[in-house]
Design a protein around this motif. Structure first.
Motif, mmCIF file in Angstrom:
data_model
loop_
_atom_site.group_PDB
_atom_site.id
_atom_site.type_symbol
_atom_site.label_atom_id
_atom_site.label_comp_id
_atom_site.label_asym_id
_atom_site.label_seq_id
_atom_site.Cartn_x
_atom_site.Cartn_y
_atom_site.Cartn_z
ATOM 1 N N ILE A 104 0.849 -1.194 0.000
ATOM 2 C CA ILE A 104 0.000 0.000 0.000
ATOM 3 C C ILE A 104 0.886 1.246 0.000
ATOM 4 C CG2 ILE A 104 -1.784 1.265 1.247
ATOM 5 C CD1 ILE A 104 -2.734 -1.376 0.049
ATOM 6 N N PRO A 105 0.616 2.218 -0.874
ATOM 7 C CA PRO A 105 1.425 3.440 -0.911
ATOM 8 C C PRO A 105 1.455 4.148 0.446
ATOM 9 C CG PRO A 105 -0.019 3.321 -2.819
ATOM 10 C CD PRO A 105 -0.441 2.215 -1.902
ATOM 11 N N GLN A 106 2.577 4.796 0.725
ATOM 12 C CA GLN A 106 2.772 5.439 2.022
ATOM 13 C C GLN A 106 2.673 6.959 1.971
ATOM 14 O OE1 GLN A 106 3.087 3.582 5.006
ATOM 15 N NE2 GLN A 106 2.355 2.104 3.466
ATOM 16 N N CYS A 107 2.225 7.507 0.837
ATOM 17 C CA CYS A 107 1.998 8.950 0.784
ATOM 18 C C CYS A 107 0.494 9.209 0.668
ATOM 19 C CB CYS A 107 2.765 9.578 -0.380
ATOM 20 S SG CYS A 107 2.332 8.934 -2.013
ATOM 21 N N ASP A 108 0.099 10.469 0.663
ATOM 22 C CA ASP A 108 -1.317 10.832 0.703
ATOM 23 C C ASP A 108 -1.808 11.326 -0.654
ATOM 24 O OD1 ASP A 108 -2.004 10.385 3.482
ATOM 25 O OD2 ASP A 108 -0.675 12.056 3.956
ATOM 26 N N PHE A 109 -2.950 10.815 -1.078
ATOM 27 C CA PHE A 109 -3.578 11.281 -2.313
ATOM 28 C C PHE A 109 -5.004 10.732 -2.384
ATOM 29 C CE2 PHE A 109 -1.022 7.486 -3.216
ATOM 30 C CZ PHE A 109 -1.935 6.608 -3.773
ATOM 31 N N SER A 110 -5.847 11.402 -3.156
ATOM 32 C CA SER A 110 -7.172 10.874 -3.476
ATOM 33 C C SER A 110 -7.015 9.795 -4.545
ATOM 34 C CB SER A 110 -8.089 11.991 -3.983
ATOM 35 O OG SER A 110 -8.369 12.927 -2.965
ATOM 36 N N HIS A 111 -7.970 8.877 -4.589
ATOM 37 C CA HIS A 111 -7.833 7.752 -5.521
ATOM 38 C C HIS A 111 -9.171 7.375 -6.135
ATOM 39 C CE1 HIS A 111 -6.648 4.082 -7.408
ATOM 40 N NE2 HIS A 111 -7.180 3.271 -6.521
ATOM 41 N N ILE A 112 -9.196 7.366 -7.472
ATOM 42 C CA ILE A 112 -10.353 6.909 -8.230
ATOM 43 C C ILE A 112 -9.903 5.742 -9.097
ATOM 44 C CG2 ILE A 112 -12.156 7.520 -9.896
ATOM 45 C CD1 ILE A 112 -11.615 10.493 -9.129
ATOM 46 N N TYR A 113 -10.643 4.664 -9.018
ATOM 47 C CA TYR A 113 -10.348 3.471 -9.831
ATOM 48 C C TYR A 113 -11.528 3.206 -10.732
ATOM 49 C CZ TYR A 113 -10.033 -1.600 -10.800
ATOM 50 O OH TYR A 113 -10.010 -2.832 -11.399
ATOM 51 N N THR A 114 -11.258 3.065 -12.026
ATOM 52 C CA THR A 114 -12.325 2.690 -12.949
ATOM 53 C C THR A 114 -11.899 1.456 -13.729
ATOM 54 O OG1 THR A 114 -13.761 3.435 -14.760
ATOM 55 C CG2 THR A 114 -11.504 4.246 -14.772
ATOM 56 N N THR A 115 -12.879 0.594 -14.014
ATOM 57 C CA THR A 115 -12.603 -0.669 -14.687
ATOM 58 C C THR A 115 -13.816 -1.114 -15.480
ATOM 59 O OG1 THR A 115 -11.900 -2.981 -14.343
ATOM 60 C CG2 THR A 115 -13.387 -2.046 -12.707
ATOM 61 N N GLY A 116 -13.562 -1.931 -16.498
ATOM 62 C CA GLY A 116 -14.663 -2.629 -17.133
ATOM 63 C C GLY A 116 -15.098 -3.776 -16.227
#
Length: 365
Positions: free
Chosen positions: A243-255
């Protein structure tokens, strides 16, 4: 102003009301005068947009409409392999740079680095995720580079860094409202590799994975393969996710067809103490721009069919700490290479813009 309410008592009520009304009128007039003076002072201190110079970036001018655009519903042909008019002088490599001709110097902009997947091109990526269609609506500046080998490696990192550095310098760090890394397939994997490295960690506000892996893994379909290539058997188990250790928003899109299932929870949402996810829907009557037309003789729906209209499920984890955005977008009955439809594209852009930004701007203070 908040209305003044009074209660009338005995014969003095009308007199009291008259005095209160007079006082309220005088106070209202004074406040209105003060507000007018304040607004005039603000207007005097900030030049009107009409008087400010147009933002023209040295790598490439703005274009309306954007250059090298395919027509929705028609074959793009060799246009998808075009390299773009922008030039990075540090690497002497071309790329695409899309931004609004209405932008003025000093406007707040949202910067996006948009990476294609393995075997692909920058201009195909511009149409797979057609964020360039929305540069006018959301003050976007979108850089879409090309890999000479059609596969990103660490040798491309300097190209990314110098593109972003030059844009920060020209736009002004204080004017960058947010910076997102977006990538399809191997472009998403590359974005994740870079996002917490020293150059990007204090700049990137969000990571959009376009079928490039979910932070808090979603398992791939066992039928995930490109027609015409040797079918690979996926391992029974994968190494534990880092798991990444920095901070950010995350959006995941997939078929929907690419994965066996979408997990109902998210380690990334847990990190920011988000509430349970909320589901909504998006329906598109128009198809995306592109698809993998080289794999349609004996197509694999998991890899992708021709671009077509469709529906999507949107899962947002609300009330995250720091107002971070954590979301999943599943495009129903779609595979890996079918270009995003117009409404689902704008839904994702709106999620990106709603997330907190300011890492680059805070570094300029």
């Amino acid at each position: 102003m908040t209305p003044i309410k009074t209660l009338a008592f005995l014969a003095t009520a009308s007199c009291a009301m008259a005095l209160l009304a007079a006082c309220a009128t005088e106070t209202s007039t004074q406040e209105a005068d003060a507000e007018t003076t304040e607004s005039q002072q603000v207007a005097a201190s900030e030049p009107a947009a009409e008087t400010r110079e147009q933002l023209v970036l040295s790598a490439a001018p703005c274009n309306e409409p954007p250059v090298d655009r395919c027509v929705r519903g028609e074959e793009c042909g060799t246009l998808v392999a075009a390299q773009g008019p922008a030039v990075n002088p540090a690497t002497d490599r071309n790329y695409y740079l899309d931004y609004s001709c209405d932008l003025k110097k000093g406007d707040k902009v949202n910067l996006v680095l948009n990476l294609h997947g393995a075997g692909s091109y920058g201009n195909w990526q511009r149409h797979y995720f057609p964020i360039a269609d929305h540069v006018d609506d959301y003050n976007l500046v979108v850089a879409t580079p090309n890999s000479p080998t059609q596969f990103w490696t660490e040798g491309d990192d300097e190209h990314f860094k110098t593109i972003i550095s030059s844009l920060i310098e020209e736009i002004g760090a204080e004017n960058i409202a947010s910076f997102w890394m977006a990538g399809h397939s191997q472009g998403g994997i590359t974005s994740r590799r870079l996002i917490c490295t020293p150059f990007f960690e204090d700049k990137v506000d969000g990571f959009l994975s376009l079928s490039g892996g979910r932070v808090s893994r979603a398992p791939l379909s066992p039928d995930f393969y490109r027609p015409g290539m040797a079918r690979r058997t996926l391992p029974a188990t994968f190494p534990e996710e880092v798991i990444p250790q920095c901070d950010f928003s995350h959006i995941y899109t997939t078929g929907e067809l690419e994965i066996t299932e979408l997990p109902e929870t998210s380690v990334w949402a847990d990190k920011y103490d988000c509430d349970a996810r909320i589901e909504s829907a998006v329906s598109d009557s128009d198809p995306g721009y592109v698809y993998d037309n080289s794999s349609q003789t004996d197509p694999n729906p998991v890899w992708g069919l021709e671009a077509r209209p469709g529906d999507a499920e949107v899962f947002v984890y609300p009330n995250c700490k720091g107002d971070r955005v954590v979301a999943d977008v599943v495009r129903l009955d779609k595979g890996h290479t079918e270009g995003l439809e117009p409404k689902v594209t704008e839904t994702i852009v709106k999620l990106m813009i709603s997330a907190p930004g300011g890492k680059i701007a805070s570094g300029a203070e």
